[in-house]
Design a protein around this motif. Structure first.
Motif, PDB file in Angstrom:
ATOM      1  N   SER A 195      10.776  19.858 -14.425  1.00 49.51           N
ATOM      2  CA  SER A 195       9.941  19.939 -13.237  1.00 49.51           C
ATOM      3  C   SER A 195       8.623  19.217 -13.490  1.00 49.51           C
ATOM      4  O   SER A 195       8.176  19.066 -14.625  1.00 49.51           O
ATOM      5  N   GLY A 196       8.010  18.772 -12.403  1.00 53.88           N
ATOM      6  CA  GLY A 196       6.727  18.109 -12.585  1.00 53.88           C
ATOM      7  C   GLY A 196       6.341  17.261 -11.402  1.00 53.88           C
ATOM      8  O   GLY A 196       6.880  17.386 -10.299  1.00 53.88           O
ATOM      9  N   GLU A 197       5.391  16.369 -11.644  1.00 53.89           N
ATOM     10  CA  GLU A 197       4.803  15.531 -10.606  1.00 53.89           C
ATOM     11  C   GLU A 197       5.534  14.199 -10.536  1.00 53.89           C
ATOM     12  O   GLU A 197       5.700  13.504 -11.545  1.00 53.89           O
ATOM     13  N   VAL A 198       5.983  13.838  -9.351  1.00 53.68           N
ATOM     14  CA  VAL A 198       6.703  12.585  -9.131  1.00 53.68           C
ATOM     15  C   VAL A 198       5.789  11.626  -8.384  1.00 53.68           C
ATOM     16  O   VAL A 198       5.127  12.020  -7.407  1.00 53.68           O
ATOM     17  N   TYR A 199       5.756  10.386  -8.841  1.00 53.56           N
ATOM     18  CA  TYR A 199       4.937   9.359  -8.207  1.00 53.56           C
ATOM     19  C   TYR A 199       5.822   8.149  -7.959  1.00 53.56           C
ATOM     20  O   TYR A 199       6.442   7.626  -8.880  1.00 53.56           O
ATOM     21  N   ALA A 200       5.914   7.724  -6.704  1.00 53.82           N
ATOM     22  CA  ALA A 200       6.758   6.590  -6.331  1.00 53.82           C
ATOM     23  C   ALA A 200       5.885   5.476  -5.776  1.00 53.82           C
ATOM     24  O   ALA A 200       5.079   5.706  -4.870  1.00 53.82           O
TER      25      ALA A 200
ATOM     26  N   SER B  33       0.832  -1.208   0.000  1.00 47.85           N
ATOM     27  CA  SER B  33       0.000   0.000   0.000  1.00 47.85           C
ATOM     28  C   SER B  33       0.864   1.256   0.000  1.00 47.85           C
ATOM     29  O   SER B  33       0.351   2.357   0.131  1.00 47.85           O
ATOM     30  N   ASP B  34       2.185   1.075  -0.160  1.00 50.18           N
ATOM     31  CA  ASP B  34       3.109   2.215  -0.078  1.00 50.18           C
ATOM     32  C   ASP B  34       3.177   2.944  -1.416  1.00 50.18           C
ATOM     33  O   ASP B  34       3.577   2.365  -2.426  1.00 50.18           O
ATOM     34  N   ASN B  35       2.795   4.201  -1.446  1.00 45.99           N
ATOM     35  CA  ASN B  35       3.038   5.065  -2.599  1.00 45.99           C
ATOM     36  C   ASN B  35       3.074   6.507  -2.117  1.00 45.99           C
ATOM     37  O   ASN B  35       2.434   6.856  -1.128  1.00 45.99           O
ATOM     38  N   ASP B  36       3.852   7.319  -2.812  1.00 48.24           N
ATOM     39  CA  ASP B  36       4.039   8.708  -2.416  1.00 48.24           C
ATOM     40  C   ASP B  36       4.030   9.599  -3.644  1.00 48.24           C
ATOM     41  O   ASP B  36       4.475   9.188  -4.729  1.00 48.24           O
ATOM     42  N   SER B  37       3.529  10.809  -3.464  1.00 48.68           N
ATOM     43  CA  SER B  37       3.542  11.812  -4.526  1.00 48.68           C
ATOM     44  C   SER B  37       4.357  13.016  -4.073  1.00 48.68           C
ATOM     45  O   SER B  37       4.292  13.422  -2.899  1.00 48.68           O
ATOM     46  N   PHE B  38       5.122  13.567  -4.994  1.00 49.21           N
ATOM     47  CA  PHE B  38       5.951  14.741  -4.714  1.00 49.21           C
ATOM     48  C   PHE B  38       5.864  15.698  -5.900  1.00 49.21           C
ATOM     49  O   PHE B  38       5.476  15.311  -7.004  1.00 49.21           O
ATOM     50  N   ILE B  39       6.226  16.933  -5.642  1.00 52.05           N
ATOM     51  CA  ILE B  39       6.398  17.915  -6.714  1.00 52.05           C
ATOM     52  C   ILE B  39       7.896  18.187  -6.855  1.00 52.05           C
ATOM     53  O   ILE B  39       8.564  18.535  -5.877  1.00 52.05           O
ATOM     54  N   PHE B  40       8.398  17.999  -8.067  1.00 49.95           N
ATOM     55  CA  PHE B  40       9.825  18.187  -8.322  1.00 49.95           C
ATOM     56  C   PHE B  40      10.040  19.528  -9.031  1.00 49.95           C
ATOM     57  O   PHE B  40       9.426  19.814 -10.057  1.00 49.95           O
TER      58      PHE B  40
ATOM     59  N   ASN C 172      17.546   7.193   5.565  1.00 52.25           N
ATOM     60  CA  ASN C 172      16.122   7.494   5.496  1.00 52.25           C
ATOM     61  C   ASN C 172      15.550   7.223   4.110  1.00 52.25           C
ATOM     62  O   ASN C 172      14.433   7.635   3.795  1.00 52.25           O
ATOM     63  N   SER C 173      16.294   6.503   3.254  1.00 53.85           N
ATOM     64  CA  SER C 173      15.831   6.175   1.895  1.00 53.85           C
ATOM     65  C   SER C 173      15.359   7.427   1.165  1.00 53.85           C
ATOM     66  O   SER C 173      14.228   7.508   0.679  1.00 53.85           O
ATOM     67  N   GLY C 174      16.230   8.417   1.096  1.00 57.56           N
ATOM     68  CA  GLY C 174      15.881   9.650   0.420  1.00 57.56           C
ATOM     69  C   GLY C 174      15.854   9.496  -1.087  1.00 57.56           C
ATOM     70  O   GLY C 174      16.692   8.822  -1.679  1.00 57.56           O
ATOM     71  N   LEU C 175      14.854  10.112  -1.735  1.00 60.89           N
ATOM     72  CA  LEU C 175      14.710  10.086  -3.185  1.00 60.89           C
ATOM     73  C   LEU C 175      15.350  11.340  -3.773  1.00 60.89           C
ATOM     74  O   LEU C 175      14.995  12.460  -3.403  1.00 60.89           O
ATOM     75  N   TYR C 176      16.305  11.145  -4.706  1.00 57.33           N
ATOM     76  CA  TYR C 176      17.014  12.240  -5.361  1.00 57.33           C
ATOM     77  C   TYR C 176      16.823  12.113  -6.870  1.00 57.33           C
ATOM     78  O   TYR C 176      17.072  11.057  -7.450  1.00 57.33           O
ATOM     79  N   LEU C 177      16.356  13.217  -7.522  1.00 54.23           N
ATOM     80  CA  LEU C 177      16.200  13.246  -8.973  1.00 54.23           C
ATOM     81  C   LEU C 177      17.293  14.100  -9.587  1.00 54.23           C
ATOM     82  O   LEU C 177      17.736  15.100  -8.996  1.00 54.23           O
ATOM     83  N   ARG C 178      17.695  13.715 -10.797  1.00 50.68           N
ATOM     84  CA  ARG C 178      18.740  14.470 -11.485  1.00 50.68           C
ATOM     85  C   ARG C 178      18.246  15.880 -11.792  1.00 50.68           C
ATOM     86  O   ARG C 178      17.110  16.085 -12.236  1.00 50.68           O
TER      87      ARG C 178
ATOM     88  N   GLY D  25      12.277  13.784  -1.579  1.00 48.95           N
ATOM     89  CA  GLY D  25      11.496  13.393  -0.415  1.00 48.95           C
ATOM     90  C   GLY D  25      11.988  12.085   0.164  1.00 48.95           C
ATOM     91  O   GLY D  25      12.923  11.456  -0.343  1.00 48.95           O
ATOM     92  N   LYS D  26      11.347  11.651   1.215  1.00 47.88           N
ATOM     93  CA  LYS D  26      11.731  10.456   1.938  1.00 47.88           C
ATOM     94  C   LYS D  26      10.808   9.299   1.572  1.00 47.88           C
ATOM     95  O   LYS D  26       9.585   9.449   1.545  1.00 47.88           O
ATOM     96  N   LEU D  27      11.409   8.129   1.284  1.00 45.00           N
ATOM     97  CA  LEU D  27      10.659   6.910   1.027  1.00 45.00           C
ATOM     98  C   LEU D  27      10.857   5.940   2.187  1.00 45.00           C
ATOM     99  O   LEU D  27      11.814   6.052   2.959  1.00 45.00           O
ATOM    100  N   ASN D  28       9.977   4.963   2.282  1.00 43.09           N
ATOM    101  CA  ASN D  28      10.041   4.014   3.394  1.00 43.09           C
ATOM    102  C   ASN D  28      10.804   2.750   3.045  1.00 43.09           C
ATOM    103  O   ASN D  28      11.012   1.898   3.903  1.00 43.09           O
ATOM    104  N   ASN D  29      11.209   2.620   1.799  1.00 41.37           N
ATOM    105  CA  ASN D  29      11.836   1.380   1.368  1.00 41.37           C
ATOM    106  C   ASN D  29      12.720   1.697   0.173  1.00 41.37           C
ATOM    107  O   ASN D  29      12.506   2.680  -0.528  1.00 41.37           O
ATOM    108  N   ASN D  30      13.715   0.860  -0.094  1.00 41.16           N
ATOM    109  CA  ASN D  30      14.631   1.121  -1.196  1.00 41.16           C
ATOM    110  C   ASN D  30      14.128   0.628  -2.546  1.00 41.16           C
ATOM    111  O   ASN D  30      14.691   0.952  -3.571  1.00 41.16           O
ATOM    112  N   ILE D  31      13.099  -0.215  -2.552  1.00 41.21           N
ATOM    113  CA  ILE D  31      12.607  -0.781  -3.821  1.00 41.21           C
ATOM    114  C   ILE D  31      11.343  -0.040  -4.227  1.00 41.21           C
ATOM    115  O   ILE D  31      10.251  -0.311  -3.716  1.00 41.21           O
ATOM    116  N   TYR D  32      11.498   0.897  -5.127  1.00 38.87           N
ATOM    117  CA  TYR D  32      10.377   1.687  -5.620  1.00 38.87           C
ATOM    118  C   TYR D  32      10.498   1.844  -7.131  1.00 38.87           C
ATOM    119  O   TYR D  32      11.588   1.828  -7.701  1.00 38.87           O
ATOM    120  N   ASP D  33       9.328   1.993  -7.790  1.00 40.46           N
ATOM    121  CA  ASP D  33       9.283   2.505  -9.153  1.00 40.46           C
ATOM    122  C   ASP D  33       8.991   3.995  -9.062  1.00 40.46           C
ATOM    123  O   ASP D  33       8.094   4.418  -8.315  1.00 40.46           O
TER     124      ASP D  33
END
Length: 600
Positions: A519-524, A457-464, A508-514, A480-488
């Protein structure tokens, strides 16, 4: 395979468990043929005399052609000469047989314990042989076999007619097939238990042959029946079952999957209270829906709507507790009031499967229709889970909704529209979380929509935002911060490639984008793949020693549809594994200099 799974399924399907007449599990202690080096003559098989006659109540089959199996480590291996006679003779017009069979090697030449074997070419390998009882007034014989193209072949010879048929679907490394006899025709079927697909062929004839005792053999023609153009089966027969009843196709598909089952899993689903319409029966209307006007209704959700006032959450009373289902009548209802269901909890039962064994049934060579050139970047993710797969929902034009066979809440729902990901902010769940509507559905109802769900049930939305600070030395910006290392991870609907477009790092399994991504909407979305490969200049992928059951593939950030963008084939079909079909691109889709896709 365990008989309990079969008996439970038959009971739950309101079928007599007694229709299971023959059960062989060649990897266990039930139905073993003897003797061999693993299962010698002893008391576990019941009464056996010096002539190797077996009490069929203890062991219902025996090798009649070959007793020497010293080179093998199991009891279900056929090497071209073995012939197993089934001691239980089935009578009656209608029977259903299942064969769980597989290969020892992808090559026609192979070695087992220093002994060399070669499968003859140009001959049909006999998987099973059926014949009428001796001195029958209406004789027949049936051969179910495999040809050089690794496809099922069935031949029928009757006293006045002969037929030969080929089921053109390609078999895998391990397979489940059935042969069903029903009065004046034979159906033989290949079940793709991984993809839930059925490939059926039928032979019809005029004579009435089957209402008599039938002799059944596995692995070869019996002595005295040998002929040119046929050879014994080379491979494994892990299981064989026979039912003294003709079983329909959908039930057969469920029975086929039981060969892989290991147990049951139960999940609790919370169902929130929803508003439904209280309705009365009215007048017959050909444009209405199935129903009944008698009181004592049982609530059953429907994917159809009565009229505009019914709304998306309409629950239709389809079944009467007094009269059962009324078919053939279509009744238009009158809405008299609205009520709300109370919150409750449903229990859903899932089958658990042997993931390692299931991978033998996977056609695990991935072949792209056109070779991906240097401007393409592909990403392949492989899964052990048998249930991890993409589904195509039905589309309801009247309500612009997609109809699924799943309950979509409490788990991750992943939706693709023309290859682009639709995140949770752009779709809504309807009808007690069994259907959904997406924003883009108004663009074109002919566009391809697919969905998958997982137990996560883990999913997160961010604005990049690619401007500003928080850019590290490698030109990646913290999102942003994710709860696990295996994400799409998706950006504006397109999948990003790990290590190239983004990284997940830190305690803290931080998500870093290049930084250079738009810019736009990020969905993990959390994922459970166990192996991933990326690259380009690519035609096919052969996993070698990697065993998997399902795959997901993206090219240039867009999800690829099986049988449209790529196909799956077994290790035997080398003709598709070509390095040709280079595709010339008008515009580069991926710009390597900036580590970004040219998003439209």
């Amino acid at each position: 395979m365990k008989k309990d799974f079969i008996f439970n399924y038959l009971s739950e399907s309101y079928k007599d468990t007694g229709i299971l007449s023959i059960y062989y599990d060649f990897s266990g202690a039930s139905g073993l043929f003897v003797p061999n080096n693993i299962h010698p003559i002893n008391n576990q098989f019941g009464k056996i005399n010096s002539n190797f006659f077996i009490n069929k109540e203890h062991s219902p089959g025996i090798f009649i052609s070959c007793y020497n199996e010293q080179t093998y480590s199991g009891s279900g291996i056929f090497q071209g000469q073995n012939n197993l006679k089934v001691l239980n003779n089935l009578s009656g017009n209608n029977i259903t047989l299942f064969y769980n069979f597989g290969n020892i090697s992808c090559n026609k030449n192979f070695t087992i314990n220093s002994q060399q074997y070669q499968i003859p070419t140009g001959s049909i390998q006999v998987l099973s042989y059926l014949e009428s009882e001796p001195n029958s007034s209406n004789p027949f014989e049936i051969i179910l076999g495999l040809n050089d193209l690794n496809k099922l072949v069935l031949e029928f010879s009757g006293s006045k007619e002969y037929y030969k048929s080929i089921n053109f679907v390609e078999l895998g490394f391990q397979n489940i097939a059935s042969m069903r006899l029903n009065d004046n025709y034979i159906e033989y079927t290949y079940f793709d238990v991984i993809e839930d697909e059925i490939y059926n062929k039928t032979i019809s004839f005029t004579g009435d042959y089957f209402n008599q005792e039938k002799n059944i053999y596995i692995g070869n023609l019996p002595t005295g029946k040998y002929r040119n153009g046929y050879t014994g089966y080379f491979g494994l027969v892990d299981g064989f079952t026979a039912y003294n009843q003709y079983i329909d196709e959908s039930t057969c598909a469920e029975l086929a999957r039981l060969f892989l089952k290991t147990g049951d899993q139960f999940q609790q689903i919370n169902v929130t209270g929803i508003t439904y319409n209280v309705i009365q029966s009215g007048f017959l209307n050909p444009t209405g829906i199935l129903g009944t006007g008698i009181t004592g209704y049982q609530l059953i959700p429907s994917n159809e709507i009565i009229n505009a006032s019914c709304g998306d959450n309409c629950i239709v009373y389809l079944r009467s507790g007094i009269t059962g289902i009324i078919t053939g009548e279509k009744i238009e209802y009158k809405i008299i009031s609205q009520q709300q269901l109370s919150n409750n909890q449903n229990t859903i039962k899932y089958n658990l499967y042997d993931q390692e064994y299931a991978s033998r049934f996977t056609k695990n060579n991935i072949v792209f229709n056109n070779k991906l050139d240097s401007d393409d970047i592909f990403e392949i993710q492989l899964y052990k889970d048998v249930q991890t797969k993409i589904e195509i929902p039905n589309y309801a034009n009247a309500s612009d909704i997609y109809i699924t066979n799943d309950i979509l809440d409490n788990r991750s729902l992943l939706i693709f529209f023309n290859g682009q990901n639709i995140n949770s902010g752009h779709y809504e769940l309807l009808n007690n979380n069994t259907n959904f509507r997406i924003d883009q559905s108004s663009d074109s109802i002919n566009d391809v929509v697919l969905y998958t769900i997982s137990n996560f049930s883990d999913n997160d939305s961010f604005i990049f935002d690619n401007t500003g600070q928080n850019i590290n030395s490698n030109s990646f910006k913290y999102v942003g911060k994710l709860n696990n290392n295996i994400y799409d991870v998706y950006l504006n609907g397109q999948k990003l490639i790990s290590g190239l477009n983004y990284t997940i790092s830190g305690s803290n399994s931080g998500l870093y984008l290049r930084e250079l991504l738009p810019s736009g909407e990020v969905y993990a979305v959390r994922d459970n793949f166990f192996h991933r490969i990326t690259g380009n200049n690519f035609k096919y992928y052969s996993p070698s020693a990697i065993n998997y059951n399902n795959e997901r593939i993206w090219v240039n950030g867009l999800y690829q549809n099986k049988n449209e963008n790529y196909i799956l084939t077994s290790c035997f079909n080398k003709s598709l594994l070509s390095n040709e079909d280079l595709t010339t691109k008008n515009n580069a889709i991926f710009t390597g200099d900036y580590y970004r896709f040219n998003l439209v």
